[in-house]
Design an enzyme around this catalytic site. Structure first.
Site, PDB file in Angstrom:
ATOM      1  N   THR A 102       0.835  -1.193   0.000  1.00 17.99           N
ATOM      2  CA  THR A 102       0.000   0.000   0.000  1.00 17.99           C
ATOM      3  C   THR A 102       0.875   1.249   0.000  1.00 17.99           C
ATOM      4  O   THR A 102       1.961   1.257   0.559  1.00 17.99           O
ATOM      5  CB  THR A 102      -0.864  -0.007   1.276  1.00 17.99           C
ATOM      6  OG1 THR A 102      -1.501  -1.259   1.321  1.00 17.99           O
ATOM      7  CG2 THR A 102      -1.837   1.124   1.310  1.00 17.99           C
ATOM      8  N   ASP A 144      -7.904  -9.853   1.942  1.00 20.92           N
ATOM      9  CA  ASP A 144      -8.574  -8.921   2.864  1.00 20.92           C
ATOM     10  C   ASP A 144      -9.995  -9.375   3.192  1.00 20.92           C
ATOM     11  O   ASP A 144     -10.639  -8.829   4.073  1.00 20.92           O
ATOM     12  CB  ASP A 144      -8.587  -7.496   2.287  1.00 20.92           C
ATOM     13  CG  ASP A 144      -7.284  -6.757   2.597  1.00 20.92           C
ATOM     14  OD1 ASP A 144      -6.481  -7.273   3.393  1.00 20.92           O
ATOM     15  OD2 ASP A 144      -7.072  -5.677   2.037  1.00 20.92           O
ATOM     16  N   GLY A 176       0.072   0.174   5.674  1.00 24.69           N
ATOM     17  CA  GLY A 176       0.340  -0.542   6.919  1.00 24.69           C
ATOM     18  C   GLY A 176      -0.776  -1.467   7.365  1.00 24.69           C
ATOM     19  O   GLY A 176      -0.865  -1.796   8.544  1.00 24.69           O
TER      20      GLY A 176
HETATM   21  O1  DON Z   1      -6.825  -2.531   2.186  1.00 19.03           O
HETATM   22  C1  DON Z   1      -6.181  -2.848   3.167  1.00 19.03           C
HETATM   23  O2  DON Z   1      -6.484  -2.558   4.302  1.00 19.03           O
HETATM   24  C2  DON Z   1      -4.881  -3.611   2.960  1.00 19.03           C
HETATM   25  N1  DON Z   1      -4.918  -4.314   1.719  1.00 19.03           N
HETATM   26  C3  DON Z   1      -3.736  -2.653   3.022  1.00 19.03           C
HETATM   27  C4  DON Z   1      -2.394  -3.350   2.926  1.00 19.03           C
HETATM   28  C5  DON Z   1      -1.262  -2.525   3.341  1.00 19.03           C
HETATM   29  O3  DON Z   1      -1.411  -1.422   3.808  1.00 19.03           O
HETATM   30  C6  DON Z   1       0.078  -3.124   3.198  1.00 19.03           C
HETATM   31  N2  DON Z   1       1.068  -2.136   3.441  1.00 19.03           N
HETATM   32  N3  DON Z   1       1.920  -2.091   4.179  1.00 19.03           N
END
Ligand code: DON
Length: 583
Positions: free
Chosen positions: A390, A432, A483
């Protein structure tokens, strides 16, 4: 005794006078003394992103007459080249937009589950979650239908300046992919660090690991397949990605390897405009992302709980502040697990979750001295159901239009699959979803029935692109971070650092963070982030500290200086490639 005291007083007075004389004229002491560099100042437009090259792309677009939305689109495409762990064409995300006239909207370009993705798709015949290839994290079955291209199309059509075309906004990214860019130390380390994951699929290894030879800092990294994909997008427009050659290349490769995605899934993808969630914290308006992100609701729920405490009387670094913040996090994340999912499919009691009276009820369950146990904290009973790696970057243009955008492949480098010939890394956003409700996902998050897998549904996210307004209704600052679940708490920390502790945007981002997500019942803190004494005090209150501290997030923010309107950009010291660039 008297003499020595007097002597010391005289000495101190002399030293103070000397120090005072050494302070240059015109020097104004900063309002707080947290050690941080000053934010980047810009009178017109500014971009804060995790990658300097991408920030410069955005500034160039604004200098050529583009607005913040145009710039954001160009930055999003550029990051797909220069920050491949998260920047993407093969993933999705959320773009919050606040126009200079105060209108605010949220573009949801989150991935959608393919039609074949039914509830138990990631369970084996014994009902256990499938690990490795075939599961929701890595490989050909882990990707949801990518939303980024449709999201950028929607943002441009409705909110772009129309002074620059789709083709022009893609061009900087195409050029970076075709001619290459200089590999930074952060990228070189990141690629080597992920070598095992990136070696699993030959196409991915060929591109990102230079076929095992690796890219070193200072080398040029070109991505000709990705450049050709961008060129097709320029020539034939966004439909090319969903219905044309690119769609066919993605689907052919995935289905050759037992993937789930079909051409119909690609054709059926829709980006949606959603109404942002609004709350207040001590009278300041907070505007953030609604479902399918849990970010806005969980953030506002936590702020509502914390509003009941007077942080003016609580030291920033005290165990008391960490205790109260942790208890707010624990309760809001318990509700997240129970209640949150894609509101196009399930009912989520959003109004109840962000209600101040509900927060007061939750606050009354917090013992001021002792930690609660997550086993005993269950989801609350919010009132009223409504009928219904992300990366974050942010842009403010010279007119005051603003964008706060978080988008992702989920895991660093997504599913590790590059669709053959396209240069596109596919996401692993299907993780997710709750592959098996009640069982932890990649981030140890427990999620409920409302977030079970279903065809065309969007997996629940924690991404929290956010705006905070001044009491007169003008934009104060924008913030967001990657994160996973820690995103929401990073945004919470930054907001309370600014509002309760008077930090500027850089200080608020630099300051050490904490994270608690209900389950596992552990308080995560950053290296050097909690003094030993404070750790002891928290343990004495009954908190469980994580075994190993780790850095949380990669936050980017922009604040508007009230008196001058100067844009103040700040990126996160936790990643060294970030830079705010303005003009
Ligand atoms: O949408 C979400 O909450 C996750 N897919 C985000 C993943 C993420 O932030 C990974 N980064 N460090």
């Amino acid at each position: 005794m008297t003499y020595s005291l007097n002597c010391r007083t005289v000495r101190l007075a002399a030293i103070s006078l000397l120090l005072f004389a050494l302070i240059p004229r015109g020097y104004v002491a900063p309002t707080t003394l947290a050690a941080s560099r000053e934010p980047v100042r810009a009178p017109h437009g500014i971009v804060a992103s995790t990658n300097e090259v991408a920030s410069r792309v955005g500034v160039d677009i604004m200098k050529r007459g583009g607005n913040a939305v145009d710039a954001a689109i160009a930055v999003a495409f550029a990051l797909a080249v220069t920050h491949p762990a998260a920047g993407n064409l093969g993933g999705g995300g959320f773009m919050m937009i606040r126009l200079k006239d105060g209108r605010t909207t949220a573009i949801d370009y989150r991935e959608m589950a393919p039609a074949a993705a039914t509830r138990n798709i990631y369970l084996d015949k014994h009902g256990n979650v499938i690990e490795g290839e075939g599961g929701s994290i890595e490989g050909y079955r882990a990707a949801g239908v990518p939303g980024t291209v449709r999201g950028m199309e929607l943002a441009l059509k409705k909110y772009g300046s129309h002074r620059l075309t789709w083709t022009q906004l893609i061009e900087p990214a195409r050029r970076l992919a075709a001619s290459g860019f200089t590999v930074t130390n952060t990228l070189a380390r990141g690629l080597r660090g992920n070598r095992e994951y990136l070696s699993k699929y030959a196409e991915t290894k060929r591109i990102y690991l230079n076929d095992g030879k690796f890219y070193d800092e200072g080398q040029t990294f070109a991505q000709p397949d990705l450049a050709a994909t961008f060129a097709r997008l320029q020539q034939r427009g966004p439909d090319e990605f969903y219905e044309g050659q690119t769609a066919r290349m993605i689907v052919d490769d995935l289905s050759r390897h037992n993937g789930l995605m079909t051409l119909e899934d690609m054709r059926g993808y829709v980006a949606k405009e959603r109404t942002p969630l609004r709350g207040t914290y001590r009278g300041y308006e907070i505007i953030s992302m609604p479902p399918p992100s849990s970010g806005g609701a969980v953030l506002i729920e936590m702020l509502n709980i914390l509003e009941g405490y007077d942080f003016k009387t609580i030291d920033w670094a005290s165990s008391e502040r960490y205790h109260l913040t942790t208890e707010a996090m624990r309760r809001a994340f318990a509700d997240r697990a129970e209640y949150m999912g894609d509101t196009d499919f399930v009912k989520v009691p959003i109004a109840g979750l962000v209600d101040k009276k509900y927060a007061a009820q939750l606050r009354s369950t917090i013992n001021l001295e002792r930690a609660s146990s997550s086993e005993q904290v269950k989801a609350g009973k919010p009132l009223g159901y409504e009928s219904d790696e992300t990366t974050h970057f942010t842009v403010v243009d010279g007119d005051g239009n603003a964008v706060s955008n978080t988008y992702t492949l989920n895991n660093s480098y997504g599913s590790a699959v590059v669709a053959k010939g396209t240069g596109i890394i596919m996401n692993d956003e299907m993780d997710d979803f709750a592959a098996k409700p009640g069982t932890p996902n990649l981030y140890g998050l427990i999620q409920g029935e409302r977030n079970a897998v279903a065809p065309h549904k969007r997996p629940l996210s924690a991404m929290t692109p956010t705006f905070v307004l001044r009491k007169n209704g003008s934009l104060w600052f924008t913030v967001g971070s990657p994160g996973g679940p820690t995103i929401i708490n990073t945004v919470l920390d930054v907001i309370t650092n600014v509002i309760d502790y008077n930090m500027n945007i850089q200080q608020a981002i630099d300051a050490p963070r904490i994270h608690h997500q209900w389950l596992p019942d552990e308080l995560v803190y950053e290296p050097y982030g909690l003094a030993g004494d404070t750790q002891k005090a928290l343990l004495a209150r009954g908190h469980k500290l994580v075994d190993k501290p780790r850095y949380l997030g990669d936050c980017e923010g922009i604040m508007i200086e009230e008196k001058t309107g100067i844009r103040l950009g700040a990126t996160d010291p936790r990643r060294s490639d970030g830079l705010a660039v303005g003009y």
